[in-house]
Design an enzyme around this catalytic site. Structure first.
Site, PDB file in Angstrom:
ATOM      1  N   TYR A 264       2.383   3.466   5.881  1.00 16.63           N
ATOM      2  CA  TYR A 264       2.063   4.244   7.064  1.00 16.63           C
ATOM      3  C   TYR A 264       1.035   3.647   8.028  1.00 16.63           C
ATOM      4  O   TYR A 264       1.222   3.668   9.236  1.00 16.63           O
ATOM      5  CB  TYR A 264       1.617   5.643   6.638  1.00 16.63           C
ATOM      6  CG  TYR A 264       1.033   6.466   7.747  1.00 16.63           C
ATOM      7  CD1 TYR A 264       1.789   6.791   8.877  1.00 16.63           C
ATOM      8  CD2 TYR A 264      -0.272   6.916   7.687  1.00 16.63           C
ATOM      9  CE1 TYR A 264       1.254   7.535   9.904  1.00 16.63           C
ATOM     10  CE2 TYR A 264      -0.809   7.663   8.712  1.00 16.63           C
ATOM     11  CZ  TYR A 264      -0.049   7.975   9.823  1.00 16.63           C
ATOM     12  OH  TYR A 264      -0.586   8.706  10.832  1.00 16.63           O
TER      13      TYR A 264
ATOM     14  N   CYS B 155     -11.024   2.813   9.828  1.00 14.47           N
ATOM     15  CA  CYS B 155     -11.593   1.715  10.608  1.00 14.47           C
ATOM     16  C   CYS B 155     -10.821   0.395  10.565  1.00 14.47           C
ATOM     17  O   CYS B 155     -10.018   0.133   9.674  1.00 14.47           O
ATOM     18  CB  CYS B 155     -13.039   1.406  10.224  1.00 14.47           C
ATOM     19  SG  CYS B 155     -14.097   2.836  10.198  1.00 14.47           S
TER      20      CYS B 155
ATOM     21  N   GLY C  33      -8.469   3.175  14.262  1.00 17.50           N
ATOM     22  CA  GLY C  33      -9.673   3.965  14.528  1.00 17.50           C
ATOM     23  C   GLY C  33      -9.791   4.291  15.988  1.00 17.50           C
ATOM     24  O   GLY C  33      -9.830   3.383  16.810  1.00 17.50           O
TER      25      GLY C  33
ATOM     26  N   ASN D 133     -14.965  -1.671   7.100  1.00 21.02           N
ATOM     27  CA  ASN D 133     -13.769  -0.845   6.885  1.00 21.02           C
ATOM     28  C   ASN D 133     -13.708  -0.550   5.394  1.00 21.02           C
ATOM     29  O   ASN D 133     -13.620  -1.486   4.590  1.00 21.02           O
ATOM     30  CB  ASN D 133     -12.517  -1.609   7.342  1.00 21.02           C
ATOM     31  CG  ASN D 133     -11.208  -0.927   6.976  1.00 21.02           C
ATOM     32  OD1 ASN D 133     -10.184  -1.587   6.883  1.00 21.02           O
ATOM     33  ND2 ASN D 133     -11.204   0.382   6.764  1.00 21.02           N
ATOM     34  N   GLY D 134     -13.779   0.739   5.045  1.00 19.63           N
ATOM     35  CA  GLY D 134     -13.701   1.088   3.626  1.00 19.63           C
ATOM     36  C   GLY D 134     -14.686   2.173   3.274  1.00 19.63           C
ATOM     37  O   GLY D 134     -15.186   2.881   4.156  1.00 19.63           O
TER      38      GLY D 134
END
Lengths: 462, 462, 462, 462
Positions: free
Chosen positions: C260, C13, C40, C118-119
């Protein structure tokens, strides 16, 4: 009533669901929703599960059943022994919102709950505030979410017991179908405002539905209506029932279900809706005769009453108004030029039938009156000599509090105006409403077993 | 006839178009197509232009008018003084193909041509071969493309003259509306098989349509039907006409348009379709009485005939079959279990109305008979004591060659079977068809002015 | 890494949101989501409000930002001074579900809350159980819903205070952006696993985003990263901040963001991602040289490392693998015949470049190894003489617990295999991984300020 | 070149098709179209047949291959031994129209013809007029329809012979793939402007494609390019060929295919496109050196040239511009505020890389120059000290007449302006174009075998 052009009163949802073995229940539930589609066209959803408490599968969305389930055939592949289904009309005050589509599928301490609701809670706002004050969060505007909170807080792993404990706190009109992934449970408020029936597939299971027409569509057989205040549970042992709300003195089935909402092939409280409407028309002819040449009804809902009226009055029944069957929800507005000519995509008045005639136009109700004005204009434009409006129900003078989306009381044409004034405002040569007594007689149920609040202003709940 | 479940006979298109000034003609044409939607639901299209020979704008696609023109309001922005519109049913033998949607818009040496067609050319295949042998290429299976080729080869910059030269070569049933971007022209075959009428917007222009109900919808007024073999031209000077096909002895309007296809609010050859159907029902009651308790029609097309029958017979008219109004073209098949129970998404037989009754069931036609079998089964299942099937037209014994999608003659139930055998095959207690004479009398037109080929096997064209 | 073909590790996310005046903030937030789209692609959503506590507007759905907001221009019409935005990757274990799209918009006793996350919370399951035991119901699988429950139960009308009270109970990796319709608040876990930055529009407001590339896209300027454990509040007085989680000894930014996930034009902890990747490639060339003719990277994420390697090694950088830019998410599988030929819709190995060459192929990581096997086969098939695989990060030996969707540890190729074994399994002539020290050096941050858990198996949180 | 933001030059289509046995050819053809997608994104289509002259199946539509064939897996079920495929770019002057999508499928006296075309006929308008004067009608604006007419009028049942007779009448740039349901035939104009190659599936058949990358994608092997003026026929006997257009002195492959259009993994005239672009970059560095710190290319098409330039110049290659990979064709416009800040959804200039640097920015061409202006502004905004624009092709001074959608000559920035003026107009510190000789040398083909018309104004065809 000119239902699609200007929907004045709207049913607020249909529910269904069942517990079966060896049947493609997800597919069957989708068929049932098709049969209940007239009760809600803003959203649809189905939750199903294998019936052993494993996770339920849910699909729901905005729009018609056919839009939400465009590939309904695929539903046959789901392992489904329990189901809960819903079609939704949004209250206009709230708007159409994806998060309000049902069934709600929620997790609580004992597993999952799928909940579908038809009706409206009078004490919804206060319950919601009370729950919020205890730290609850809400993600929709539905009463189903409210019931979910109450059940979850009840801390009872037995869903029936939890419901028996919390449902008496609900005030208003409600018909719930819900499931914890094992049982499927239906319950109805103490007045029985909204209809809810139980059907069966012989030895292969049971099914609930808001209207009996769903049973015919899915090949089930009607067993009985749920009693007001009754909760019926489908589990692995079969079907059992208990009275979770102390019975009020008498039930109060919404009279408008009979007059307008329900499908003509449904039976409510044992009465076939089409036959009731025919009888309302016949009674109307007795009470409100008219010296006329032809009788015509407003399609589709008033056709039965109009043909009853014609029969009783000994007048020919004619189709003065023709409906375009291919108008969907994509609606285009006529141009100014067309409007001046009375052009209308939905309805067409037929000059050859109407011209020079004295017409009895039968409609099932007058709410704001704007539709009636338009209808009378259409008839005049094609040469009607006289227009006698006859309404197969009493004047609507009060807004519904039990789940029907009605305008505010002040916006109701009959709230401030006498029939004579209404005839003048609408431009009809005469108007005639059915009496309360006549309506009750035609329906064939004791007046005391129906909710007449919109006609009387007397609301059955405190 | 149970039209949507198993459409047995199907109209093969509707056409319209006009030439106006100061009106939003693209939008109006879209409204007209809505009104003609029952004549074709496989595709729709509109071509419009400013009327001065400049390039025409075309939009067409598969599906309903509302699917092809989801944002119909935007059509108001188009500069449109001429238009051609089309709704299409595909012949089942050919399949539904995008490239067959109309109007066709093609370029030829003198500019553009937009062409829309309702009907079928009997000599289409031979004309096509002839053209191919001259090097022509075809990109669709439409007769409109064929006419386009003929006009282009005529090498006459005057479209009327070109049409007058080539149209007499066409054999069969046809009603064309076409435009070269300046004029809008309509023409009809010499027998007048398919209907085509002219309407007007007072001093703002003229409009053609397959059925008069389109005029009501767009706020135009009916002027007159086109005569068989007549070509009517709308240009900047107004409207003018010529007889381009030598008149046959008598016109031969398709009797099935009156019996089944046309909208009840349309007038064909001056007869209102609803009133014709009522009269057919009354005549049927005289010719084919039945000792019964109630009369019921198959919705929607047979309601008028059934109520006429009931009136004449002095029997109550009841709604024994209820149609689900929300079934669109997304159709899901019932499961085997439901099928055994006679479950049906489209129609529901109402036990409360039918049980124990002797029922007259009125339908407008029997083609293959499979629908009738199903209807009788539905009625039996809900307890009908006797079922007397009454058909408001004569037996269909021959396949149509003039634009109606009929099964092959051998598949027609009445082709090989007597009425008694049909009753037995269908499972009805009795059956009764209307006589030719009775039908003609009820319609009120000389029998010689109608095409009876499907009832008589005698085809008006060599 | 061959990201689209077989996404091995996936970011879970991206979040954003802001508080501005006089700007079209809904539209701006949509642009920011476009910039964060790589974080996402399963769902997207935006909640906005006028900023005075009035009801927020929410739209979210499955798919790309462009699918959820096809008419993004219309967002300009919304009155939006506060916003919360989200793009979602679903954990594969959970599946893609509509109800998990964010922001969540919920009502609680003090109004509304919009939450985006996010997480992943390590103690999410236990907190959820605890809340359920107190009667809470859950309608999604998101940690945002969990935080909503905690805040609602805190019974503190001041959202900052409520957050300060409950956030310390959360364990794991998290970056939240949330709003109560007045304030917009962002907060980050105590280790700072997931990135979160603050930008500004001069005197017109502030904006949070997971990555700084979003600021460039919306015309905002980067101000600073949020500190681990910091909460930053935007309200009518401007921006203020507090440390709501006691600082851990050192931050632990996810090293994979640099290797990445993040977009090359983002800066993380002050480091430009593209430059970091170039430096990783150069360091890799120093540590793991190869006797080869050309260097090539796996598009798109390894191009920077490969060109750094080539530069350092003094070898030509060539495009041995070409990616089809037009492959969307509609993915068609090759036939068996094509598969045997190594056909691939996404990537193509270029014979003219590779044939007869000793190739250094640079990739950013090896997870399961299946992609590497396929890449080596592709190179062999077009005639590579030798293939020297070089990985610009250390071997991945442990599954992530902090929000990255990694396979289980046992499925990681480097978990059980030495580099030599990996080279053999993959079919490469040699393989070389970057060392931890080399990676840290190239990144330019103290190794202790990054989370290396997936490379070391040592997880920063108890 | 900033391809998606402001496509300046556009390829006008890709074609393919084959004849195979025992392979799922419809599915394979769809894969080939995916590989050719960069040659046309406005429409796509596939026609296939069993190869024995039976009716062909056609599907085509507007949009990307994935939009027209969302369920490409179903193509495996088609019986397909012959195929013709097409991806389309519309000429901007004509607009995007459904009726112009290809392949065209038409019927003529000897059966069916499926035709797909890449290129443009110079004498198309006059041929069209000539045909119209003979009575032909046109339903599209394609040259394929024109060829269809010519073939149909040739009255020769042998398609090769008919083509051999009519193709010499065509002037311009063309590469056709067509089929009569038995044979599949490809042919190329006498100059070989547009590429067209033949591949094979060992003993299972042959396949044509505009670019060789399609062969790699479908698992076929490259056999050879078609010669200018050659027609290759695939039939049940295998493959045979003839020279249907007398050879011009030399071929004239479009140099822009190499510079910009073709996919880097394709080989044109035996040259790998990526390697050509690298060589162009290296030659550019020799001819147009710059005193700078870094070299950067405009993604995606100029990356190869930029890295070649960097290598030759001994300067580091950096990614100063990052492209958002998730921007589809749904494009939202930034607000005024964002625009002032240089915000851009497609490209982002990276401050950390550029700030304070002297940057060589390599692009493949300058057409109108508006994109270059924007790129230079982006670089300035993030702090570039100097910007040296280097173009890996000569100045474009003449509009293409052979199928590339170029602006009119007067709109070309290099038509009226010297390089110095261009640098000033664009705001660059210096500019440098590649020389014709340098370009030819880098490409490695004799200058006389390429079409340089857009660079020289000298058109190969009279």
């Amino acid at each position: 009533m000119l239902d699609k052009i200007e929907p004045k009163l709207r049913e607020a949802c249909g529910v269904c669901g069942g517990r079966t073995e060896g049947l493609p229940l997800a597919h069957i539930t989708c068929f049932a929703l098709y049969a209940l589609q007239h009760r809600g066209q803003d959203g649809a959803g189905i939750a199903v599960g294998p019936g052993n408490g494993e996770k339920m599968w849910l699909k729901k969305g905005m729009g018609l059943v056919s839009e939400v389930f465009p590939h309904a055939g695929e539903l046959k592949d789901l392992k489904a022994n329990i189901s809960v289904g819903h079609v939704r009309y949004s209250l206009r005050s709230r708007g159409r919102r994806l998060e309000d589509t049902e069934p709600l599928l929620l997790r609580y301490r004992y597993g999952e709950l799928a909940i579908a609701h038809n009706g409206i809670l009078l004490n919804g706002a206060s319950l919601r505030r009370e729950l919020e004050e205890q730290g609850a969060i809400f993600q929709s505007g539905t009463d189903s979410e409210l019931l979910g909170h109450l059940v979850a807080r009840e801390a009872n792993p037995c869903l029936e017991e939890a419901l028996a404990a919390v449902v008496p706190r609900l005030k208003g009109a409600f018909a719930f179908v819900l499931s914890d992934g094992r049982k499927v449970i239906a319950l109805r408020d103490g007045h029985g405002f909204r209809p809810l029936s139980l059907g069966h597939f012989d030895d292969r299971g049971f099914f609930f539905a808001s209207e009996t027409c769903a049973f015919d569509t899915i090949g089930a057989r009607f067993l009985r209506d749920l009693a007001p205040g009754e909760m019926v549970v489908l589990d692995e042992k079969g079907v059992h029932s208990c009275q979770i709300i102390p019975p009020v003195s008498r039930q109060a089935l919404c009279v408008f279900e009979l007059v307008y909402f329900a499908r003509p092939d449904s039976n409510l409280a044992g009465k076939n809706v089409h036959l009731v409407r025919r009888a309302l028309g016949r009674q109307l002819a007795l009470e409100q005769p008219a010296d006329a040449d032809i009788v015509s009804g407003v399609p589709d809902s008033s056709i039965a009453a109009a043909s009853g009226y014609a029969e009783q009055a000994g007048l020919p029944y004619e189709m003065a108004l023709v409906k375009n069957r291919y108008i969907g929800r994509t609606f285009i507005q006529p141009t100014q030029e067309m409007r001046e000519e009375g052009a209308d995509l939905k309805l067409n008045a037929v000059r050859k039938i109407v011209e020079g005639k004295r017409v009895v136009l039968v409609d099932d109700s007058i709410v704001r009156g704007t539709t009636s004005i338009k209808l009378v204009q259409m008839m005049r434009r094609v040469g009607a000599r006289e227009i006698h409006l006859r309404i197969s129900s009493p004047p609507v003078i009060a807004s519904c509090r039990y789940g029907i989306d009605t305008p505010d009381t002040e916006e109701l044409m009959a709230y401030k105006n006498s029939p004579e004034e209404i005839a003048r405002l609408i431009g009809a040569d005469s108007i005639g409403f059915l009496s309360h007594e006549g309506a009750a007689k035609a329906i064939g149920l004791p007046a005391g077993e129906l909710c007449w609040a919109c006609f009387s202003g007397k609301y059955p709940v405190d």
